[in-house]
Design an enzyme around this catalytic site. Structure first.
Site, PDB file in Angstrom:
ATOM      1  N   GLU A  54      46.242  36.727  36.320  1.00 29.62           N
ATOM      2  CA  GLU A  54      46.500  35.670  37.397  1.00 29.62           C
ATOM      3  C   GLU A  54      45.307  34.840  36.910  1.00 29.62           C
ATOM      4  O   GLU A  54      46.493  33.805  36.955  1.00 29.62           O
ATOM      5  CB  GLU A  54      46.033  35.980  38.968  1.00 29.62           C
ATOM      6  CG  GLU A  54      46.276  35.830  39.829  1.00 29.62           C
ATOM      7  CD  GLU A  54      46.127  34.187  40.753  1.00 29.62           C
ATOM      8  OE1 GLU A  54      46.685  33.539  40.744  1.00 29.62           O
ATOM      9  OE2 GLU A  54      44.307  34.125  39.055  1.00 29.62           O
ATOM     10  N   ASP A  55      44.263  34.406  36.403  1.00 28.66           N
ATOM     11  CA  ASP A  55      43.970  33.656  35.487  1.00 28.66           C
ATOM     12  C   ASP A  55      43.316  33.943  34.831  1.00 28.66           C
ATOM     13  O   ASP A  55      43.018  35.181  34.045  1.00 28.66           O
ATOM     14  CB  ASP A  55      43.366  33.292  36.733  1.00 28.66           C
ATOM     15  CG  ASP A  55      42.721  31.929  36.459  1.00 28.66           C
ATOM     16  OD1 ASP A  55      43.160  30.915  35.593  1.00 28.66           O
ATOM     17  OD2 ASP A  55      41.507  31.283  37.205  1.00 28.66           O
ATOM     18  N   HIS A 115      40.455  37.588  41.132  1.00 28.66           N
ATOM     19  CA  HIS A 115      41.271  36.344  41.539  1.00 28.66           C
ATOM     20  C   HIS A 115      40.955  35.980  40.936  1.00 28.66           C
ATOM     21  O   HIS A 115      41.295  35.353  39.670  1.00 28.66           O
ATOM     22  CB  HIS A 115      41.700  35.921  42.714  1.00 28.66           C
ATOM     23  CG  HIS A 115      42.279  35.321  43.641  1.00 28.66           C
ATOM     24  ND1 HIS A 115      43.046  35.297  44.725  1.00 28.66           N
ATOM     25  CD2 HIS A 115      43.992  34.611  42.930  1.00 28.66           C
ATOM     26  CE1 HIS A 115      43.542  34.288  44.562  1.00 28.66           C
ATOM     27  NE2 HIS A 115      44.636  33.858  43.745  1.00 28.66           N
ATOM     28  N   ILE A 117      38.895  32.786  37.991  1.00 30.69           N
ATOM     29  CA  ILE A 117      38.442  32.422  37.265  1.00 30.69           C
ATOM     30  C   ILE A 117      37.338  31.533  36.708  1.00 30.69           C
ATOM     31  O   ILE A 117      38.593  29.832  36.303  1.00 30.69           O
ATOM     32  CB  ILE A 117      38.039  33.864  36.086  1.00 30.69           C
ATOM     33  CG1 ILE A 117      39.023  33.196  34.583  1.00 30.69           C
ATOM     34  CG2 ILE A 117      38.171  35.448  36.595  1.00 30.69           C
ATOM     35  CD1 ILE A 117      38.973  34.513  33.592  1.00 30.69           C
ATOM     36  N   HIS A 135      38.212  39.978  45.448  1.00 30.42           N
ATOM     37  CA  HIS A 135      38.508  40.784  46.901  1.00 30.42           C
ATOM     38  C   HIS A 135      38.788  42.141  47.031  1.00 30.42           C
ATOM     39  O   HIS A 135      39.492  42.655  47.974  1.00 30.42           O
ATOM     40  CB  HIS A 135      40.283  40.075  47.541  1.00 30.42           C
ATOM     41  CG  HIS A 135      40.299  38.904  46.974  1.00 30.42           C
ATOM     42  ND1 HIS A 135      39.300  37.992  47.891  1.00 30.42           N
ATOM     43  CD2 HIS A 135      41.085  37.480  45.949  1.00 30.42           C
ATOM     44  CE1 HIS A 135      40.126  36.763  47.747  1.00 30.42           C
ATOM     45  NE2 HIS A 135      41.086  36.802  46.066  1.00 30.42           N
ATOM     46  N   ASN A 169      41.086  31.617  46.519  1.00 30.27           N
ATOM     47  CA  ASN A 169      41.588  31.523  45.592  1.00 30.27           C
ATOM     48  C   ASN A 169      41.571  31.440  44.438  1.00 30.27           C
ATOM     49  O   ASN A 169      41.584  32.268  43.402  1.00 30.27           O
ATOM     50  CB  ASN A 169      42.809  30.450  46.258  1.00 30.27           C
ATOM     51  CG  ASN A 169      44.107  30.807  44.977  1.00 30.27           C
ATOM     52  OD1 ASN A 169      44.019  31.265  43.733  1.00 30.27           O
ATOM     53  ND2 ASN A 169      45.164  31.917  45.947  1.00 30.27           N
ATOM     54  N   ASP A 170      40.497  29.778  43.461  1.00 33.17           N
ATOM     55  CA  ASP A 170      40.392  29.905  42.439  1.00 33.17           C
ATOM     56  C   ASP A 170      39.342  28.628  42.734  1.00 33.17           C
ATOM     57  O   ASP A 170      38.120  28.836  43.407  1.00 33.17           O
ATOM     58  CB  ASP A 170      40.775  28.720  41.785  1.00 33.17           C
ATOM     59  CG  ASP A 170      40.590  28.527  40.350  1.00 33.17           C
ATOM     60  OD1 ASP A 170      40.559  29.699  39.800  1.00 33.17           O
ATOM     61  OD2 ASP A 170      41.132  27.912  39.668  1.00 33.17           O
ATOM     62  N   ASN A 225      45.651  25.187  45.878  1.00 32.32           N
ATOM     63  CA  ASN A 225      45.379  26.722  44.555  1.00 32.32           C
ATOM     64  C   ASN A 225      44.255  26.435  44.041  1.00 32.32           C
ATOM     65  O   ASN A 225      43.020  26.887  44.004  1.00 32.32           O
ATOM     66  CB  ASN A 225      46.733  27.285  44.641  1.00 32.32           C
ATOM     67  CG  ASN A 225      47.389  28.131  43.936  1.00 32.32           C
ATOM     68  OD1 ASN A 225      46.524  28.626  42.718  1.00 32.32           O
ATOM     69  ND2 ASN A 225      48.119  28.626  44.601  1.00 32.32           N
ATOM     70  N   ASP A 263      50.235  26.686  40.469  1.00 33.04           N
ATOM     71  CA  ASP A 263      49.249  27.455  40.469  1.00 33.04           C
ATOM     72  C   ASP A 263      47.732  27.525  39.880  1.00 33.04           C
ATOM     73  O   ASP A 263      47.199  26.003  40.355  1.00 33.04           O
ATOM     74  CB  ASP A 263      49.651  28.755  40.367  1.00 33.04           C
ATOM     75  CG  ASP A 263      48.769  30.026  41.025  1.00 33.04           C
ATOM     76  OD1 ASP A 263      47.779  30.096  40.766  1.00 33.04           O
ATOM     77  OD2 ASP A 263      50.082  30.771  41.536  1.00 33.04           O
ATOM     78  N   ASN A 264      47.250  27.701  38.698  1.00 31.01           N
ATOM     79  CA  ASN A 264      46.230  27.593  38.181  1.00 31.01           C
ATOM     80  C   ASN A 264      46.382  26.179  37.525  1.00 31.01           C
ATOM     81  O   ASN A 264      47.460  26.275  36.732  1.00 31.01           O
ATOM     82  CB  ASN A 264      45.674  28.735  37.556  1.00 31.01           C
ATOM     83  CG  ASN A 264      44.852  29.833  38.290  1.00 31.01           C
ATOM     84  OD1 ASN A 264      44.061  29.916  39.421  1.00 31.01           O
ATOM     85  ND2 ASN A 264      46.242  31.362  38.456  1.00 31.01           N
TER      86      ASN A 264
END
Length: 354
Positions: A54-55, A115, A117, A135, A169-170, A225, A263-264
């Site tokens: 995800e990241d 999630h 980082i 989470h 989220n981030d 986000n 998103d990221n």
């Protein structure tokens, strides 16, 4: 008879309201968008990263740090195992192989659900700290680890919880214990989160945390986000997923339209270019229909502080190769693309002007 009329009018009004909200949600998620594919040469999946990436972030020496195994309540998850952290040496060519980071004592590995980082290097002693949004049991907290590269390990430092950090989220670290973080929802979970998405109101925010002060520093996002910082530390970049744009905060106040669900954000430390993992059709992402897969998209933004930033689609796929891209970062002529719950992909950037 009067009661029946009132009930009928209420049902009709509610139906009209829900119908309008669903139409608006489809607009926010770009449900009708038709994706034109843009592929890169020599793409191949990274082994051992089949359950999400995800990241990620890349250290100056080419070592990528990747979070995997995110379990999101509204998205698929194909592994029951706890989340993990990996490194991947981007300076290697054909021998790229992820290495799982060992996590030491004092930390609950069984509930680890990573999630966003971020990495912070303490210039006083060159110690590298890894900040991870976690989470456990559908809650939100921030974990801080000391990254020991020689030992392929993370040494647990501390856990941070705060009422302002309720749906993080981030994160972007700006000190040994300080950071900016995005809350992607106003509410902390459950039915109210679903209602919030349906209402699609600009209720999410950005929070600054330090041991001395915790405060909301920006708000009015439809779904804040990804977040990152410019190489000179003067600008904060915030991705608004449902408004399809990137906000530049502090010294400048700009909004750059992207046209995708952003998103990221990864910031190239040399050029300052932004690389963004995007969802070209969020409606497909949330529906997760195996007959109509969600795709992936990577956007590069050059000259973001100028009057005319250059927004370029670098990669786009309809889901036949890659599903749910959430992050992308270049290094050494290659592009590493991570996803929420599927595989990670590495491609050559030979056709792209970095």
């Amino acid at each position: 008879m009067g009661k029946l009329v009132v009930i009928s009018l209420f049902v009709a009004a509610l139906s009209a309201f829900l119908g309008e909200r669903i139409i608006n949600l489809k607009k926010r998620t770009l449900a009708s968008r038709k994706l034109v594919q843009t592929h890169l040469p020599n793409c191949h999946p990274i082994k051992s990263l089949e359950y999400g990436s995800e990241d990620l972030t890349i250290l100056p020496n080419g070592l990528a740090i990747i979070s995997t195994g995110l379990k999101d309540p509204v998205l698929p998850s194909y592994s029951d195992d706890p989340g993990k952290m990996y490194t991947l040496d981007m300076s290697e060519d054909s021998r790229m192989k992820p290495v799982e980071l060992r996590m030491g004592r004092g930390f609950d590995l069984d509930s680890f659900n990573p999630h966003g980082i971020s990495v912070y290097t303490d210039e006083t002693d060159n110690s590298v700290y890894l900040f991870v949004v976690n989470h456990p049991q559908k809650k939100t907290q921030v974990e801080i680890f000391l990254f020991v590269e020689e030992d392929h390990s993370l040494v647990y430092v501390k856990t941070i919880k705060h009422e302002f950090l309720h749906s993080v989220n981030d994160i972007v670290a700006v000190g040994v214990e300080s950071f900016y973080a995005t809350n992607d929802h106003y509410f902390s979970g459950g039915t109210l989160n679903t209602l919030e998405v349906l209402l699609a109101q600009p209720w999410s925010n950005v929070v600054y945390y330090s041991p001395e002060e915790v405060k909301v520093v920006a708000e009015g996002f439809y779904m804040a986000n990804g977040i990152n910082i410019s190489p000179d530390k003067r600008h904060i970049y915030v991705a608004d997923l449902f408004d399809h744009n990137i906000h530049v905060k502090y010294v400048l106040h700009l909004v750059v339209e992207v046209g995708s669900l952003v998103d990221n954000i990864y910031v190239d430390p040399e050029t300052g270019d932004l690389w963004i993992g995007c969802h070209p059709n969020g409606w497909k992402l949330f529906r997760n229909d195996p007959e109509d897969l969600p795709g992936s998209e990577v956007i590069q933004i050059k000259d973001i502080h100028s009057e005319k930033p250059v927004v370029t689609q670098v990669y786009a796929d309809d889901g036949s190769v890659l599903i749910g891209s959430s992050v992308a970062a270049p290094y050494g002529g290659k592009l590493l693309i991570g996803t929420i719950y599927q595989k990670a992909l590495v491609c050559d950037l030979a056709k792209v002007d970095q």
